[in-house]
Design a protein around this motif. Structure first.
Motif, PDB file in Angstrom:
ATOM      1  N   ALA A 100      -0.830 -18.146  35.356  1.00 18.27           N
ATOM      2  CA  ALA A 100      -0.458 -17.791  33.882  1.00 18.27           C
ATOM      3  C   ALA A 100      -0.322 -16.563  33.756  1.00 18.27           C
ATOM      4  O   ALA A 100      -0.613 -15.447  34.166  1.00 18.27           O
ATOM      5  N   THR A 101       0.705 -16.254  32.952  1.00 14.57           N
ATOM      6  CA  THR A 101       1.352 -14.881  32.339  1.00 14.57           C
ATOM      7  C   THR A 101       0.272 -14.406  31.475  1.00 14.57           C
ATOM      8  O   THR A 101      -0.555 -15.221  30.971  1.00 14.57           O
ATOM      9  N   ARG A 102       0.085 -13.190  30.928  1.00 14.26           N
ATOM     10  CA  ARG A 102      -0.679 -12.683  30.073  1.00 14.26           C
ATOM     11  C   ARG A 102      -0.120 -13.219  28.744  1.00 14.26           C
ATOM     12  O   ARG A 102      -1.020 -13.721  27.884  1.00 14.26           O
ATOM     13  N   ALA A 103       1.103 -13.546  28.292  1.00 13.14           N
ATOM     14  CA  ALA A 103       1.381 -14.252  27.081  1.00 13.14           C
ATOM     15  C   ALA A 103       0.807 -15.619  27.101  1.00 13.14           C
ATOM     16  O   ALA A 103       0.519 -16.002  25.905  1.00 13.14           O
ATOM     17  N   THR A 104       1.128 -16.380  27.978  1.00 10.62           N
ATOM     18  CA  THR A 104       0.561 -17.585  28.190  1.00 10.62           C
ATOM     19  C   THR A 104      -1.058 -17.674  27.923  1.00 10.62           C
ATOM     20  O   THR A 104      -1.496 -18.540  27.295  1.00 10.62           O
ATOM     21  N   THR A 105      -1.610 -16.800  28.601  1.00  8.73           N
ATOM     22  CA  THR A 105      -3.132 -16.510  28.197  1.00  8.73           C
ATOM     23  C   THR A 105      -3.441 -16.296  27.121  1.00  8.73           C
ATOM     24  O   THR A 105      -4.475 -16.960  26.142  1.00  8.73           O
ATOM     25  N   VAL A 106      -2.750 -15.512  26.398  1.00  8.81           N
ATOM     26  CA  VAL A 106      -2.871 -15.224  24.860  1.00  8.81           C
ATOM     27  C   VAL A 106      -2.634 -16.400  23.874  1.00  8.81           C
ATOM     28  O   VAL A 106      -3.568 -16.624  22.991  1.00  8.81           O
ATOM     29  N   GLU A 107      -1.740 -17.076  24.318  1.00 10.34           N
ATOM     30  CA  GLU A 107      -1.465 -18.484  23.544  1.00 10.34           C
ATOM     31  C   GLU A 107      -2.291 -19.364  23.554  1.00 10.34           C
ATOM     32  O   GLU A 107      -2.958 -19.794  22.615  1.00 10.34           O
ATOM     33  N   MET A 108      -2.981 -19.736  24.762  1.00  7.76           N
ATOM     34  CA  MET A 108      -4.099 -20.468  25.245  1.00  7.76           C
ATOM     35  C   MET A 108      -5.213 -20.018  24.522  1.00  7.76           C
ATOM     36  O   MET A 108      -6.076 -20.966  23.636  1.00  7.76           O
ATOM     37  N   LEU A 109      -5.562 -18.812  24.412  1.00  2.00           N
ATOM     38  CA  LEU A 109      -6.921 -18.091  23.786  1.00  2.00           C
ATOM     39  C   LEU A 109      -6.525 -18.541  22.155  1.00  2.00           C
ATOM     40  O   LEU A 109      -7.711 -18.793  21.716  1.00  2.00           O
ATOM     41  N   GLN A 110      -5.461 -18.243  21.681  1.00  5.19           N
ATOM     42  CA  GLN A 110      -5.099 -18.384  20.304  1.00  5.19           C
ATOM     43  C   GLN A 110      -5.559 -19.889  19.718  1.00  5.19           C
ATOM     44  O   GLN A 110      -6.198 -20.125  18.774  1.00  5.19           O
ATOM     45  N   ARG A 111      -4.912 -20.668  20.556  1.00  7.70           N
ATOM     46  CA  ARG A 111      -5.180 -22.240  20.336  1.00  7.70           C
ATOM     47  C   ARG A 111      -6.554 -22.820  20.450  1.00  7.70           C
ATOM     48  O   ARG A 111      -6.929 -23.367  19.628  1.00  7.70           O
ATOM     49  N   LEU A 112      -7.289 -22.067  21.380  1.00  9.45           N
ATOM     50  CA  LEU A 112      -8.748 -22.211  21.345  1.00  9.45           C
ATOM     51  C   LEU A 112      -9.512 -21.621  20.195  1.00  9.45           C
ATOM     52  O   LEU A 112     -10.225 -22.716  19.877  1.00  9.45           O
ATOM     53  N   LEU A 113      -9.320 -20.528  19.851  1.00  5.61           N
ATOM     54  CA  LEU A 113      -9.990 -20.103  18.884  1.00  5.61           C
ATOM     55  C   LEU A 113      -9.637 -20.862  17.501  1.00  5.61           C
ATOM     56  O   LEU A 113     -10.627 -20.958  16.738  1.00  5.61           O
ATOM     57  N   LYS A 114      -8.595 -21.273  17.416  1.00  4.72           N
ATOM     58  CA  LYS A 114      -8.101 -21.867  16.128  1.00  4.72           C
ATOM     59  C   LYS A 114      -8.923 -23.154  16.181  1.00  4.72           C
ATOM     60  O   LYS A 114      -9.511 -23.807  15.116  1.00  4.72           O
ATOM     61  N   ALA A 115      -8.861 -23.943  17.360  1.00  4.65           N
ATOM     62  CA  ALA A 115      -9.468 -25.190  17.552  1.00  4.65           C
ATOM     63  C   ALA A 115     -10.885 -25.095  17.256  1.00  4.65           C
ATOM     64  O   ALA A 115     -11.676 -26.097  16.854  1.00  4.65           O
ATOM     65  N   LEU A 116     -11.666 -23.740  17.432  1.00  2.00           N
ATOM     66  CA  LEU A 116     -13.057 -23.800  17.234  1.00  2.00           C
ATOM     67  C   LEU A 116     -13.274 -23.185  15.870  1.00  2.00           C
ATOM     68  O   LEU A 116     -14.167 -22.896  15.438  1.00  2.00           O
ATOM     69  N   ALA A 117     -12.179 -22.958  15.204  1.00  2.21           N
ATOM     70  CA  ALA A 117     -12.420 -22.597  13.727  1.00  2.21           C
ATOM     71  C   ALA A 117     -12.896 -21.031  13.779  1.00  2.21           C
ATOM     72  O   ALA A 117     -13.424 -20.591  12.746  1.00  2.21           O
ATOM     73  N   PHE A 118     -12.517 -20.130  14.718  1.00  5.37           N
ATOM     74  CA  PHE A 118     -12.920 -18.727  14.659  1.00  5.37           C
ATOM     75  C   PHE A 118     -11.870 -17.830  14.085  1.00  5.37           C
ATOM     76  O   PHE A 118     -12.060 -17.122  13.390  1.00  5.37           O
ATOM     77  N   ILE A 119     -10.374 -18.532  14.065  1.00  3.63           N
ATOM     78  CA  ILE A 119      -9.350 -17.785  13.464  1.00  3.63           C
ATOM     79  C   ILE A 119      -8.631 -18.952  12.693  1.00  3.63           C
ATOM     80  O   ILE A 119      -8.696 -20.299  12.962  1.00  3.63           O
ATOM     81  N   SER A 120      -7.794 -18.412  11.823  1.00  2.00           N
ATOM     82  CA  SER A 120      -7.059 -19.405  11.259  1.00  2.00           C
ATOM     83  C   SER A 120      -5.423 -19.286  11.592  1.00  2.00           C
ATOM     84  O   SER A 120      -5.105 -18.407  12.191  1.00  2.00           O
TER      85      SER A 120
END
Length: 53
Positions: free
Chosen positions: A33-53
């Motif tokens: 995984a590239t850094r960009a892909t990792t950031v995208e997955m992390l953003q989707r995870l945090l949104k799914a957990l309602a940590f960010i909007s």
């Protein structure tokens, strides 16, 4: 259709749309995984957990 024996966590990640495939929907677990892909997955995870909007 997935050709890999993905773990239960991987299937859950796919269903939650945290883990998505490439532009064709293919999952390539053997590739790095590239850094960009990792950031995208992390953003989707945090949104799914309602940590960010």
């Amino acid at each position: 259709m997935l050709h890999y024996n993905l773990s239960l966590q991987s299937h859950a990640s796919l269903e939650a749309e945290i883990l998505v495939g490439d532009e064709h929907g293919n999952i390539r677990p053997e590739s790095k995984a590239t850094r960009a892909t990792t950031v995208e997955m992390l953003q989707r995870l945090l949104k799914a957990l309602a940590f960010i909007s």
